[in-house]
Design an enzyme around this catalytic site. Structure first.
Site, PDB file in Angstrom:
ATOM      1  N   TYR A  28      45.408 130.390  78.277  1.00  0.00           N
ATOM      2  CA  TYR A  28      45.749 129.673  79.527  1.00  0.00           C
ATOM      3  C   TYR A  28      45.062 130.351  80.720  1.00  0.00           C
ATOM      4  O   TYR A  28      45.686 131.140  81.436  1.00  0.00           O
ATOM      5  CB  TYR A  28      47.268 129.684  79.749  1.00  0.00           C
ATOM      6  CG  TYR A  28      48.082 129.109  78.612  1.00  0.00           C
ATOM      7  CD1 TYR A  28      47.890 127.794  78.182  1.00  0.00           C
ATOM      8  CD2 TYR A  28      49.061 129.876  77.991  1.00  0.00           C
ATOM      9  CE1 TYR A  28      48.643 127.269  77.143  1.00  0.00           C
ATOM     10  CE2 TYR A  28      49.825 129.353  76.950  1.00  0.00           C
ATOM     11  CZ  TYR A  28      49.608 128.050  76.533  1.00  0.00           C
ATOM     12  OH  TYR A  28      50.364 127.537  75.512  1.00  0.00           O
ATOM     13  N   ASN A  33      51.917 125.899  87.125  1.00  0.00           N
ATOM     14  CA  ASN A  33      52.928 125.696  88.154  1.00  0.00           C
ATOM     15  C   ASN A  33      54.231 126.471  87.925  1.00  0.00           C
ATOM     16  O   ASN A  33      54.589 127.371  88.692  1.00  0.00           O
ATOM     17  CB  ASN A  33      53.144 124.176  88.251  1.00  0.00           C
ATOM     18  CG  ASN A  33      54.029 123.748  89.371  1.00  0.00           C
ATOM     19  OD1 ASN A  33      54.979 124.423  89.711  1.00  0.00           O
ATOM     20  ND2 ASN A  33      53.738 122.600  89.968  1.00  0.00           N
ATOM     21  N   ASP A  35      55.075 128.524  85.553  1.00  0.00           N
ATOM     22  CA  ASP A  35      54.834 129.925  85.196  1.00  0.00           C
ATOM     23  C   ASP A  35      54.785 130.779  86.458  1.00  0.00           C
ATOM     24  O   ASP A  35      55.376 131.871  86.521  1.00  0.00           O
ATOM     25  CB  ASP A  35      53.500 130.087  84.456  1.00  0.00           C
ATOM     26  CG  ASP A  35      53.460 129.345  83.126  1.00  0.00           C
ATOM     27  OD1 ASP A  35      53.546 128.106  83.142  1.00  0.00           O
ATOM     28  OD2 ASP A  35      53.343 130.006  82.074  1.00  0.00           O
ATOM     29  N   TYR A  80      39.726 126.674  77.643  1.00  0.00           N
ATOM     30  CA  TYR A  80      40.892 125.782  77.639  1.00  0.00           C
ATOM     31  C   TYR A  80      40.467 124.319  77.627  1.00  0.00           C
ATOM     32  O   TYR A  80      39.512 123.940  78.307  1.00  0.00           O
ATOM     33  CB  TYR A  80      41.766 126.050  78.880  1.00  0.00           C
ATOM     34  CG  TYR A  80      43.035 125.220  78.896  1.00  0.00           C
ATOM     35  CD1 TYR A  80      44.144 125.620  78.159  1.00  0.00           C
ATOM     36  CD2 TYR A  80      43.125 124.036  79.633  1.00  0.00           C
ATOM     37  CE1 TYR A  80      45.319 124.854  78.154  1.00  0.00           C
ATOM     38  CE2 TYR A  80      44.286 123.267  79.635  1.00  0.00           C
ATOM     39  CZ  TYR A  80      45.379 123.686  78.895  1.00  0.00           C
ATOM     40  OH  TYR A  80      46.537 122.939  78.897  1.00  0.00           O
ATOM     41  N   ASP A 160      56.257 120.915  75.785  1.00  0.00           N
ATOM     42  CA  ASP A 160      55.238 119.934  75.418  1.00  0.00           C
ATOM     43  C   ASP A 160      55.511 119.097  74.172  1.00  0.00           C
ATOM     44  O   ASP A 160      55.411 117.887  74.200  1.00  0.00           O
ATOM     45  CB  ASP A 160      53.893 120.647  75.226  1.00  0.00           C
ATOM     46  CG  ASP A 160      53.512 121.475  76.447  1.00  0.00           C
ATOM     47  OD1 ASP A 160      54.252 121.471  77.443  1.00  0.00           O
ATOM     48  OD2 ASP A 160      52.462 122.136  76.391  1.00  0.00           O
ATOM     49  N   ARG A 193      51.342 125.569  67.112  1.00  0.00           N
ATOM     50  CA  ARG A 193      50.920 124.696  68.209  1.00  0.00           C
ATOM     51  C   ARG A 193      51.307 123.240  67.923  1.00  0.00           C
ATOM     52  O   ARG A 193      51.644 122.898  66.798  1.00  0.00           O
ATOM     53  CB  ARG A 193      49.391 124.797  68.383  1.00  0.00           C
ATOM     54  CG  ARG A 193      48.869 126.164  68.766  1.00  0.00           C
ATOM     55  CD  ARG A 193      49.247 126.559  70.178  1.00  0.00           C
ATOM     56  NE  ARG A 193      48.819 125.572  71.159  1.00  0.00           N
ATOM     57  CZ  ARG A 193      49.152 125.615  72.454  1.00  0.00           C
ATOM     58  NH1 ARG A 193      49.910 126.589  72.909  1.00  0.00           N
ATOM     59  NH2 ARG A 193      48.728 124.688  73.286  1.00  0.00           N
ATOM     60  N   TRP A 347      57.569 124.309  71.030  1.00  0.00           N
ATOM     61  CA  TRP A 347      58.803 123.842  71.662  1.00  0.00           C
ATOM     62  C   TRP A 347      59.704 123.086  70.697  1.00  0.00           C
ATOM     63  O   TRP A 347      60.570 122.334  71.118  1.00  0.00           O
ATOM     64  CB  TRP A 347      58.467 122.999  72.902  1.00  0.00           C
ATOM     65  CG  TRP A 347      57.958 123.843  74.032  1.00  0.00           C
ATOM     66  CD1 TRP A 347      56.653 124.094  74.349  1.00  0.00           C
ATOM     67  CD2 TRP A 347      58.744 124.591  74.980  1.00  0.00           C
ATOM     68  NE1 TRP A 347      56.571 124.937  75.433  1.00  0.00           N
ATOM     69  CE2 TRP A 347      57.843 125.255  75.844  1.00  0.00           C
ATOM     70  CE3 TRP A 347      60.121 124.761  75.179  1.00  0.00           C
ATOM     71  CZ2 TRP A 347      58.266 126.069  76.892  1.00  0.00           C
ATOM     72  CZ3 TRP A 347      60.545 125.564  76.225  1.00  0.00           C
ATOM     73  CH2 TRP A 347      59.625 126.213  77.066  1.00  0.00           C
ATOM     74  N   GLU A 390      54.690 134.986  73.971  1.00  0.00           N
ATOM     75  CA  GLU A 390      54.942 133.704  74.653  1.00  0.00           C
ATOM     76  C   GLU A 390      56.353 133.202  74.324  1.00  0.00           C
ATOM     77  O   GLU A 390      57.073 132.717  75.192  1.00  0.00           O
ATOM     78  CB  GLU A 390      53.888 132.700  74.186  1.00  0.00           C
ATOM     79  CG  GLU A 390      53.928 131.359  74.909  1.00  0.00           C
ATOM     80  CD  GLU A 390      52.781 130.434  74.480  1.00  0.00           C
ATOM     81  OE1 GLU A 390      52.044 130.786  73.537  1.00  0.00           O
ATOM     82  OE2 GLU A 390      52.623 129.375  75.099  1.00  0.00           O
TER      83      GLU A 390
HETATM   84  C1  2M8 Z   1      52.244 125.251  77.681  1.00  0.00           C
HETATM   85  O1  2M8 Z   1      51.623 124.057  78.104  1.00  0.00           O
HETATM   86  C2  2M8 Z   1      50.206 123.876  78.258  1.00  0.00           C
HETATM   87  C3  2M8 Z   1      49.985 122.532  78.947  1.00  0.00           C
HETATM   88  O2  2M8 Z   1      50.568 122.575  80.215  1.00  0.00           O
HETATM   89  C4  2M8 Z   1      49.431 123.891  76.962  1.00  0.00           C
HETATM   90  O3  2M8 Z   1      50.016 124.037  75.885  1.00  0.00           O
HETATM   91  O4  2M8 Z   1      48.212 123.760  77.045  1.00  0.00           O
HETATM   92  C5  2M8 Z   1      53.755 125.069  77.886  1.00  0.00           C
HETATM   93  O5  2M8 Z   1      54.478 126.088  77.234  1.00  0.00           O
HETATM   94  C6  2M8 Z   1      54.085 125.046  79.377  1.00  0.00           C
HETATM   95  O6  2M8 Z   1      55.470 125.018  79.575  1.00  0.00           O
HETATM   96  C7  2M8 Z   1      53.490 126.262  80.083  1.00  0.00           C
HETATM   97  O7  2M8 Z   1      53.668 126.145  81.464  1.00  0.00           O
HETATM   98  C8  2M8 Z   1      52.002 126.445  79.771  1.00  0.00           C
HETATM   99  C9  2M8 Z   1      51.469 127.783  80.280  1.00  0.00           C
HETATM  100  O8  2M8 Z   1      52.288 128.846  79.881  1.00  0.00           O
HETATM  101  O9  2M8 Z   1      51.770 126.394  78.357  1.00  0.00           O
END
Ligand code: 2M8
Length: 416
Positions: A28, A33, A35, A80, A160, A193, A347, A390
């Protein structure tokens, strides 16, 4: 000095990209937001300037209509997907086109209260940004003034691939204009994932809204996925309470009245989503008109922002205890044992420190400090055993997903 706190702070330093914190390296690589809101609360305990900076940098991505996007692409990165070229939004600093849970004003109040003298000048612009964002939620995502705000994309929930979306997402076609070129499974095990089919639907939704020119009214008409969501509304209401508090503190009486009206509307609507037979609250699928029955953590998050009657609070806690029974780490994001439960898949079952943080606050608010304390200890033990992962497999306790994770570090600092 507690060595784990020291380690948590070093993670936040390592994930700093210039006044904002990436959730973790490579997986990431931008500013997310909610986070950042959690991270700002962590910083608030030892570095107020950095806490403000985190929130300020997030608002650089705020749209003219008030939305604060779920990702701000401050700098390019090719690790990403989907990046800014896929989102095709028009903001000066590239951003995504959807939003995320509005933890921002909760964080802002905490930062402000720890900032001491002269805080007002720095808090005010952020207060204005938060107010604009709350107005956006209530106009763009609740045009019918029901009190529950709706999500157009599972990514907006932050949860997600939660089983909560299975029924609604199954209606979304898997066809995409944009080729799906996942990068996430190159960083972490694919078993942890979302599935490829989920990603196709995520991107189908993105393409649909890009074709609407990211116009909220048009999206509201055309959204193939529209959930009036209980977790997001619960967070919005808590943030609304904190915003109303700041409005009064700053003598903004008219704002305070407006915010109080939003809050009342959401409070009433959330209470109507209580389902005694399930012993939890439920979201509503606005396309089918039906309750979202899936057993996920979202149903307990209203503890955070409602002052519940004792029988409701007790029923929620009883239900939470049945979910946590025999687990190494609480609180599971899906009820253990149900068909959709997958203890390692993101999730769909794992325990997340930030969800626990919200639940702990909610349990304290609603007269269950012991249950809150138990959850706090469970979270701390998981992190001290496995590190700043995470999220955690609730059965084995294993740390999963990305490592050196910012919000887990911030949660640890806050919860200690
Ligand atoms: C995860 O989400 C992102 C998309 O926004 C992804 O998987 O690419 C989720 O766990 C989300 O809640 C979190 O804000 C983000 C970054 O930690 O990762």
């Amino acid at each position: 000095m507690n060595l784990h706190i020291d380690h948590a702070k070093r993670i936040l330093v390592a994930n700093d990209r210039g006044g904002y914190t990436v959730p973790t390296d490579r997986l990431y690589p931008f500013q997310w937001n909610w986070d950042s809101a959690f991270v700002a609360m962590g910083f608030a305990l030892y570095d107020i300037d950095r806490a403000y900076r985190e929130l300020e940098r997030l608002t650089e991505g705020q749209w003219a209509d008030g939305m604060i996007p779920h990702i701000v692409f401050h700098q390019p990165s090719d690790t990403y997907f989907p990046g800014p070229d896929v989102w095709r939004t028009k903001h000066t600093i590239p951003t995504s086109g959807i939003t995320q849970p509005p933890v921002f004003a909760i964080a802002l109040r905490k930062v402000h209260e720890r900032a001491g003298k002269h805080a007002e000048a720095r808090t005010l612009p952020l207060y204005e940004a938060a107010l604009k964002w709350h107005r956006w939620w209530y106009s763009a995502r609740d045009p019918e003034r029901t009190g529950l705000v709706a999500l157009h994309h599972p990514w907006e929930s932050g949860s997600d691939n939660s089983p909560a979306w299975d029924v609604a997402l199954a209606r979304v076609p898997t066809t995409t204009v944009t080729p799906v070129m996942r990068k996430d499974t190159g960083h972490v095990n694919a078993d942890m994932r979302p599935r490829d089919e989920d990603y196709k639907r995520f991107i189908h939704l993105l393409d649909t809204y890009a074709a609407c020119g990211w116009n909220p009214a048009k999206q509201w008409e055309e959204a193939p996925f529209k959930i009036a969501e209980i977790q997001t509304t619960a967070i919005l209401l808590k943030a609304g309470e904190d915003l109303e508090h700041l409005a009064r503190l700053f003598g903004r009486t008219e704002d305070a009245t407006e915010i109080a009206d939003f809050n009342d509307r959401s409070r009433r609507a959330m209470l109507a989503q209580w389902r005694p037979a399930l012993r939890r609250f439920v979201s509503r699928d606005l396309i089918s008109g039906e309750d979202v029955q899936a057993a996920t953590q979202a149903g307990f998050i209203p503890l955070l922002s409602l002052d519940l009657d004792k029988d409701i609070a007790d029923a929620l806690v009883t239900e939470m205890k049945t979910w946590s029974k025999g687990l190494k780490v609480a609180f599971p994001t899906t009820k253990p044992g149900v068909g959709s439960w997958e203890p390692k898949r993101y999730w769909r079952g794992p325990a997340w420190a930030i969800i626990n943080w919200l639940l702990i606050d909610g349990l304290q608010r609603n007269g269950h400090p012991d249950a809150g304390e138990e959850l706090r200890m469970s979270t701390i033990a998981a992190i001290e055993t496995e590190g700043f992962a995470e999220y955690f497999d609730p059965v084995t306790g294993e740390g999963c997903g990305g490592l050196g994770f910012s919000w887990t570090a911030a949660a640890y600092i806050w919860l200690m």
